[in-house]
Design an enzyme around this catalytic site. Structure first.
Site, PDB file in Angstrom:
ATOM      1  N   LYS A   1      -1.445 -12.516   0.305  1.00 26.54           N
ATOM      2  CA  LYS A   1      -0.734 -12.195   1.546  1.00 26.54           C
ATOM      3  C   LYS A   1      -0.730 -13.382   2.504  1.00 26.54           C
ATOM      4  O   LYS A   1       0.254 -13.622   3.191  1.00 26.54           O
ATOM      5  CB  LYS A   1      -1.345 -10.954   2.199  1.00 26.54           C
ATOM      6  CG  LYS A   1      -0.931  -9.693   1.445  1.00 26.54           C
ATOM      7  CD  LYS A   1      -1.490  -8.440   2.057  1.00 26.54           C
ATOM      8  CE  LYS A   1      -0.965  -7.220   1.294  1.00 26.54           C
ATOM      9  NZ  LYS A   1      -1.645  -5.996   1.692  1.00 26.54           N
TER      10      LYS A   1
ATOM     11  N   LYS B   1       7.331  -9.632 -10.325  1.00 19.18           N
ATOM     12  CA  LYS B   1       7.087  -8.276  -9.854  1.00 19.18           C
ATOM     13  C   LYS B   1       8.035  -7.962  -8.704  1.00 19.18           C
ATOM     14  O   LYS B   1       8.193  -8.795  -7.811  1.00 19.18           O
ATOM     15  CB  LYS B   1       5.628  -8.174  -9.358  1.00 19.18           C
ATOM     16  CG  LYS B   1       5.246  -6.803  -8.854  1.00 19.18           C
ATOM     17  CD  LYS B   1       3.997  -6.852  -7.976  1.00 19.18           C
ATOM     18  CE  LYS B   1       4.345  -6.526  -6.550  1.00 19.18           C
ATOM     19  NZ  LYS B   1       3.395  -5.768  -5.767  1.00 19.18           N
TER      20      LYS B   1
ATOM     21  N   LYS C   1       8.720  -6.495  -1.762  1.00 13.54           N
ATOM     22  CA  LYS C   1       9.409  -6.753  -0.503  1.00 13.54           C
ATOM     23  C   LYS C   1       9.333  -8.231  -0.154  1.00 13.54           C
ATOM     24  O   LYS C   1      10.250  -8.809   0.398  1.00 13.54           O
ATOM     25  CB  LYS C   1       8.711  -5.976   0.626  1.00 13.54           C
ATOM     26  CG  LYS C   1       9.284  -4.617   0.875  1.00 13.54           C
ATOM     27  CD  LYS C   1       8.273  -3.747   1.618  1.00 13.54           C
ATOM     28  CE  LYS C   1       7.773  -2.654   0.718  1.00 13.54           C
ATOM     29  NZ  LYS C   1       6.516  -2.042   1.056  1.00 13.54           N
TER      30      LYS C   1
HETATM   31  P1  ADP Z   1       5.301  -4.579  -1.974  1.00  8.39           P
HETATM   32  O1  ADP Z   1       4.718  -5.485  -3.039  1.00  8.39           O
HETATM   33  O2  ADP Z   1       6.778  -4.492  -2.110  1.00  8.39           O
HETATM   34  O3  ADP Z   1       4.858  -4.944  -0.583  1.00  8.39           O
HETATM   35  P2  ADP Z   1       3.433  -2.396  -1.695  1.00  8.39           P
HETATM   36  O4  ADP Z   1       2.294  -3.338  -1.862  1.00  8.39           O
HETATM   37  O5  ADP Z   1       3.723  -1.831  -0.342  1.00  8.39           O
HETATM   38  O6  ADP Z   1       4.749  -3.112  -2.272  1.00  8.39           O
HETATM   39  O7  ADP Z   1       3.237  -1.204  -2.736  1.00  8.39           O
HETATM   40  C1  ADP Z   1       3.261   0.178  -2.492  1.00  8.39           C
HETATM   41  C2  ADP Z   1       2.986   0.926  -3.793  1.00  8.39           C
HETATM   42  O8  ADP Z   1       4.007   0.642  -4.753  1.00  8.39           O
HETATM   43  C3  ADP Z   1       1.666   0.526  -4.474  1.00  8.39           C
HETATM   44  O9  ADP Z   1       1.098   1.653  -5.122  1.00  8.39           O
HETATM   45  C4  ADP Z   1       2.103  -0.496  -5.480  1.00  8.39           C
HETATM   46  O10 ADP Z   1       1.204  -0.607  -6.553  1.00  8.39           O
HETATM   47  C5  ADP Z   1       3.453   0.042  -5.914  1.00  8.39           C
HETATM   48  N1  ADP Z   1       4.332  -1.056  -6.338  1.00  8.39           N
HETATM   49  C6  ADP Z   1       4.827  -2.037  -5.541  1.00  8.39           C
HETATM   50  N2  ADP Z   1       5.610  -2.879  -6.243  1.00  8.39           N
HETATM   51  C7  ADP Z   1       5.607  -2.408  -7.522  1.00  8.39           C
HETATM   52  C8  ADP Z   1       6.238  -2.853  -8.741  1.00  8.39           C
HETATM   53  N3  ADP Z   1       7.033  -3.914  -8.756  1.00  8.39           N
HETATM   54  N4  ADP Z   1       6.005  -2.141  -9.863  1.00  8.39           N
HETATM   55  C9  ADP Z   1       5.207  -1.044  -9.848  1.00  8.39           C
HETATM   56  N5  ADP Z   1       4.588  -0.579  -8.740  1.00  8.39           N
HETATM   57  C10 ADP Z   1       4.782  -1.245  -7.589  1.00  8.39           C
HETATM   58  N1  TRP Z   2      -2.953  -0.657  -0.257  1.00 12.30           N
HETATM   59  C1  TRP Z   2      -1.917   0.241  -0.722  1.00 12.30           C
HETATM   60  C2  TRP Z   2      -0.619  -0.566  -0.937  1.00 12.30           C
HETATM   61  O1  TRP Z   2      -0.436  -1.625  -0.389  1.00 12.30           O
HETATM   62  C3  TRP Z   2      -1.650   1.369   0.235  1.00 12.30           C
HETATM   63  C4  TRP Z   2      -2.845   2.249   0.411  1.00 12.30           C
HETATM   64  C5  TRP Z   2      -3.610   2.342   1.547  1.00 12.30           C
HETATM   65  C6  TRP Z   2      -3.408   3.133  -0.546  1.00 12.30           C
HETATM   66  N2  TRP Z   2      -4.595   3.243   1.346  1.00 12.30           N
HETATM   67  C7  TRP Z   2      -4.523   3.752   0.092  1.00 12.30           C
HETATM   68  C8  TRP Z   2      -3.092   3.472  -1.855  1.00 12.30           C
HETATM   69  C9  TRP Z   2      -5.313   4.694  -0.574  1.00 12.30           C
HETATM   70  C10 TRP Z   2      -3.889   4.409  -2.514  1.00 12.30           C
HETATM   71  C11 TRP Z   2      -5.001   5.002  -1.877  1.00 12.30           C
HETATM   72  O2  TRP Z   2       0.219  -0.103  -1.625  1.00 12.30           O
END
Ligand code: ADP
Ligand code: TRP
Length: 321
Positions: free
Chosen positions: A110, A190, A193
């Site tokens: 990040k 992957k 966003k």
């Molecule tokens: P991003 O990488 O777009 O910021 P997040 O970290 O907010 O996505 O992910 C939210 C949820 O969606 C999590 O459980 C994450 O593991 C799942 N997720 C995000 N991107 C993918 C992907 N490309 N394939 C499968 N699961 C994903």
């Molecule tokens: N960290 C997770 C993500 O970025 C979001 C999240 C916060 C989460 N608390 C959680 C997922 C508890 C599972 C359980 O997607």
């Protein structure tokens, strides 16, 4: 069995979020006591504008409900409506060795993406562990990128139990669906966003959806030539929404040659559009009924808070408060 998962309100969800987390969570609501929440405390690590955050929470609630989260079956709330989670996070912080957090790759990722390094960002996995443990959760459906956070959660639970008493906190299991563990984005990395490679569940218009799909990276095999379906992101994405027979047909056609990639992209576009059409319709209805959506979150918070108070009382007692 308690199933719990959370998702950050950090903008419109993409189909990686859908197939990695939302769809498995929605399916699991049939199998146990499902608890799902919108992680707005976590989003403070990256969203620093109140109006944006509030809007994102509301929109994500609509999106999740439109995709099939059923408030009759699952408890659905906004994380900050159950502030006990921050108290548990502090208590867990005090049993978490620095090394647990130092090894987390998502912090480094990040920062590399430009999110400012803050204590909150570093301690993010402790708050996530608190989210999970505050509700005695057994199973946590997430995408593969959350695997390490779940390992840390389990390690923190064990540390706590070693220090204060066996079985005080439930040690949860991640549930990562192999087929959709990592949904590829337009460029094959992957879908995320932060990589500008995503297809949103609800693109504004069909035209935008089609335009994005036409951008999927392919090799330069000529139209007439046979093509390899293995490793094609078009086929990988098609597999998420098409029937087995339709996927086989596309694979056979790849191998036979005679069609350009544009043809397959068109097929993928139609399949994605049709897959999400009923949800899009549902979303329009929900968007027009703000009171209903806010009511669902309020009701959910009440139920979640009842459970949270029970667990926090047990934890406070165990640590000497
Ligand atoms: P991003 O990488 O777009 O910021 P997040 O970290 O907010 O996505 O992910 C939210 C949820 O969606 C999590 O459980 C994450 O593991 C799942 N997720 C995000 N991107 C993918 C992907 N490309 N394939 C499968 N699961 C994903
Ligand atoms: N960290 C997770 C993500 O970025 C979001 C999240 C916060 C989460 N608390 C959680 C997922 C508890 C599972 C359980 O997607």
């Amino acid at each position: 069995m308690r199933i719990l998962s959370g998702i950050q309100p950090s903008g419109s969800p993409h189909i990686g979020n859908y197939f990695g987390m939302m769809q498995p969570a929605i399916r699991l609501q049939e199998e146990g006591d499902a608890f799902y929440f919108i992680a707005d405390y976590h989003s403070l690590t990256s969203t620093h504008d109140a109006v944006t955050l509030r809007g994102n929470v509301h929109d994500l609630a609509i999106d999740f409900l439109a995709c099939g989260l059923d408030p009759e079956k699952a408890t659905f709330w906004k994380q900050s409506d159950v502030p006990e989670v921050t108290e548990l996070a502090w208590i867990l912080s005090c049993v978490t060795p620095m090394g647990f957090l130092e090894r987390c790759v998502s912090y480094k990722d990040k920062i590399a993406q430009g999110i400012s390094p803050s204590h909150g960002l570093f301690a993010y996995p402790v708050l996530q562990a608190a989210d999970i443990m505050l509700f005695d959760s057994n199973v946590v459906p997430v995408g593969k990128d959350q695997k390490q956070h779940l390992e840390v959660t389990r390690d923190i639970a064990q540390k706590f139990n070693d220090r204060y008493g066996e079985d005080l906190l439930v040690v949860p299991e991640p549930r990562i669906r192999e087929e959709t563990a990592t949904v590829p984005g337009l460029d094959g990395r992957k879908m995320s966003k932060s990589y500008d490679n995503s297809i949103l569940i609800f693109e504004e218009t069909e035209k935008k959806l089609r335009k994005k799909i036409m951008k999927i990276v392919t090799d330069s095999t000529e139209v007439e030539q046979p093509k390899n379906p293995e490793g094609s992101y078009i086929v990988d994405l098609y597999r998420l929404v098409a029937s087995e027979a339709a996927v086989k047909e596309m694979e056979d056609s790849f191998r036979a040659g005679g069609q350009g990639y544009g043809h397959y992209k068109q097929q993928l576009f139609e399949a994605l559009r049709d897959h999400f059409a009923p949800m899009r319709e549902q979303r329009e209805k929900l968007a027009a009924d703000t009171d209903y959506v806010e009511g669902v979150l309020e009701e959910g918070a009440k139920k979640a808070r009842t459970k949270a108070r029970e667990v926090i009382a047990r934890v406070r007692d165990a640590v000497g408060m």
